[in-house]
Design a protein around this motif. Structure first.
Motif, short mmCIF file in Angstrom:
data_model
loop_
_atom_site.label_atom_id
_atom_site.label_comp_id
_atom_site.label_asym_id
_atom_site.label_seq_id
_atom_site.Cartn_x
_atom_site.Cartn_y
_atom_site.Cartn_z
N VAL A 339 -15.80 -5.30 -5.65
CA VAL A 339 -14.83 -6.29 -5.15
C VAL A 339 -14.34 -5.86 -3.77
CG1 VAL A 339 -12.53 -7.30 -5.51
CG2 VAL A 339 -14.10 -7.03 -7.45
N ALA A 341 -11.65 -5.81 -0.61
CA ALA A 341 -10.19 -5.84 -0.48
C ALA A 341 -9.70 -7.25 -0.15
CB ALA A 341 -9.73 -4.85 0.59
N ARG B 340 -13.88 -2.30 0.61
CA ARG B 340 -13.81 -2.61 -0.81
C ARG B 340 -12.39 -2.38 -1.33
NH1 ARG B 340 -17.49 0.74 -4.06
NH2 ARG B 340 -16.91 2.33 -2.55
N ALA B 341 -12.05 -3.15 -2.35
CA ALA B 341 -10.71 -3.01 -2.95
C ALA B 341 -10.47 -1.58 -3.41
CB ALA B 341 -10.56 -3.98 -4.13
N LEU B 342 -11.52 -0.93 -3.90
CA LEU B 342 -11.38 0.44 -4.39
C LEU B 342 -10.95 1.40 -3.28
CD1 LEU B 342 -11.81 2.18 -6.95
CD2 LEU B 342 -14.13 2.61 -6.14
N ASN B 345 -7.31 0.42 -2.20
CA ASN B 345 -6.28 0.86 -3.14
C ASN B 345 -6.18 2.38 -3.21
OD1 ASN B 345 -5.15 -1.61 -4.00
ND2 ASN B 345 -6.98 -2.04 -5.20
#
Lengths: 386, 386
Positions: A339, A341, B340-342, B345
């Protein structure tokens, strides 16, 4: 009388009036565990002697005139992703086998402060996601109890406890409660602290309660609602008297918004007919309300947030032992790792508008929403939680 | 006396004692604009008559005994990414040319409530990122003033205003203040509301102030610090009396932690020598303190968060007119779209530990950190903000 038949509020009154002792109540519940646990498998950990010790202590406190609070002497089951200092918390994965937290989760401290007996730890699915634990539906053990709060719902339905705590990131309180034929209540986001509860997704994780009546659910929930500086999403509200509201101040009859969500078409014919019949029977107390089109994609935004957060929060488990995770969870994590961001943040940005739309329903005079919790009754089979 | 020479605190005293009027002060500053703006180019918008009208109104209020607050009659420059209801706010991009907000940003309301004259809008880089605006360094117009609060720093340095507001997501108050030889103060995260200020990155965007002395900066900042329900990151603090602290209660002499950040090696020889010489001259008031290794990658985490947030918050501009964005910003946004969200975060998750380490420095008894704001003096050339 078999005291396991008592609901929490009735048991609390009987305890307060000295008609029963906590030890008798806990013993009656333990007898249900003894009789039915082999079939239902609701417990990840239960130590009857430890439960009875807590009950005897509660009884001695009451004899001294030192009853702690509204849950004094009532047994409560706690989902096994919620830390307890005196019992293991294994989060439904072999990767955490034998895990022994050094402190109670905030909500467990609140339960103890209100006088509750921590009966034991109830079975969760794997890391509170979709892969089932060992629990079966007490109404028919060939059917799923639902997840992820499988053990909490099954234990309450099987009268092994009058009350239990669950959690949900994607319907995991409401679904098993519905499948097991008990009451699941998931308060609004930010009302119950998640400090030292397994974190799956900060914007989605929520604590809920399971009981056999609305009054009992309210009795438990109102002990848990409050600000906790260790959970930055909790809010400083004056604690609403939920039980009193539910029992005395609620509008009678209430006006209900019958909402067919974008998932309505997935409900089976029996479920659709039952809800349509219920709405018809309630007559003018019920109005059908259409949600705006923006809700159509809400499930996708939910999935984007949840999977990205799974990838982030379960990264240690994924790195350390991905071969010991279920294929389903590995797949979720791997999707979550991809996914972007931008997608994640755009999905988060949708939350206020969706919540705002629902708030408008209540401002327009509806007291509650009537909508199916599941697509139908608990499906046959134990390979999925439905 | 040329009133443009007055610092803010001195001017406030002179105004309070009736030795000068706001109109005289504003006129003196406007004379500096008249004399030097063609060379410095600090202003995106300035209407001398509108500034003088505000000043005359402030003077009339004072004559009636109704001075509003500590900034009564003082002219303040406001960076052109901060909304003003009576002046355009164009955010440094042709995509927002002619943009006329319908309301003041929260901090502009606070300035007006404290009696300030909103002198005009100071030049920002493109959407507060790296592509320069038209402003030049007043000490030498062939050198950059720094960015992104270019106009605010240059206007204060050129005595066109005693005070100005800037913002920073990546050093954009501190850097131009240093290059222009004035004081930049960026309070801790969450102290000044960003409501109706261009949003670049919620976890990184911060408001700062620029003045010609520490006392003046404190006078301005203490009017702006406070909780605002429209900026969820502001905190409910009792407003600290910054100016009084700075002037009276500060430890004398203070103990300073001389920190060579992981960027120290990028500082030029002149800068390194100047700081080493300063530390030596201050003697035992200064101790060199090493940051833990975790800071080494902090710039990368910062960049991950900033670029992902740029992609999110400037998506409308990117969709509508990417060909009118600079190549540099387009590149940042396109990198941000791939984050990426990972990663995003995980970078966010670093913030508490980094802040905690800095808090420990202060708990260990240091009153402030001594470290270079830039790699050296303002570099020659106007194609980059340094």
């Amino acid at each position: 009388m078999d005291l396991s038949l008592l609901g929490a509020a009735a048991a609390a009154s009987a305890l307060a009036e000295g008609r029963i002792s906590s030890e008798e109540l806990v013993a009656a519940c333990l007898a249900r565990v003894e009789a039915d646990e082999e079939r239902v498998r609701a417990w990840a950990f239960i130590d009857p002697e430890h439960a009875l010790r807590q009950a005897r202590f509660a009884d001695s406190r009451r004899r001294e005139g030192k009853a702690l609070g509204p849950l004094h002497g009532l047994p409560v089951g706690v989902k096994d992703i919620i830390d307890t200092a005196d019992m293991p918390t294994e989060n439904g994965t072999v990767l955490h086998a034998g895990r022994a937290p050094s402190a109670d989760a905030a909500l467990v401290s609140m339960l103890r402060a209100a006088g509750a007996i921590i009966m034991g730890k109830t079975v969760t699915t794997e890391l509170a996601t979709y892969s089932p634990g060992k629990t079966r539906n007490p109404h028919n053990p060939e059917h799923t109890p639902g997840g992820s709060s499988s053990g909490s719902a099954a234990a309450v339905a099987a009268r092994m406890v009058p009350l239990a705590i669950g959690t949900q990131t994607n319907g995991s309180v409401i679904r098993p409660a519905a499948y097991c034929g008990v009451v699941g209540y998931k308060p609004s986001f930010g009302l119950i602290s998640r400090h030292w509860v397994l974190k799956q997704s900060r914007p989605l994780d929520q604590i809920g309660v399971i009981a056999r009546s609305v009054e009992d659910a309210a009795l438990l929930a109102e002990q848990l609602i409050g600000f906790d500086q260790n959970d930055p999403d909790t809010r400083a509200l004056s604690r609403p008297l939920l039980r009193e509201t539910a029992m005395r101040e609620a509008p009678v009859p209430p006006t209900l918004a019958f909402v067919k969500t974008p998932m309505w078409k997935l409900a089976d014919a029996q479920c659709q007919e039952a809800f349509a019949g219920l709405a018809a029977r309630l007559g003018e107390r019920v109005e059908e309300v259409k949600l705006p089109a923006v809700f159509k994609d809400a499930w996708k935004w939910h999935q984007t947030i949840m999977e990205a957060d799974l990838a982030r929060n379960y990264e240690p488990e994924y790195r350390r032992g991905r071969d010991q995770l279920s294929e389903a969870l590995r797949g979720q994590i791997e999707r979550g790792r991809r996914v972007r961001a931008l997608e994640y943040n755009n999905a988060l940005d949708r939350i206020p508008a969706l919540n705002g739309t629902l708030n408008q329903l209540f401002e327009r005079g509806y007291d509650a929403i009537l909508t199916p919790a599941t697509a139908g009754t608990a499906p046959r089979g134990l390979a999925s939680t439905g």
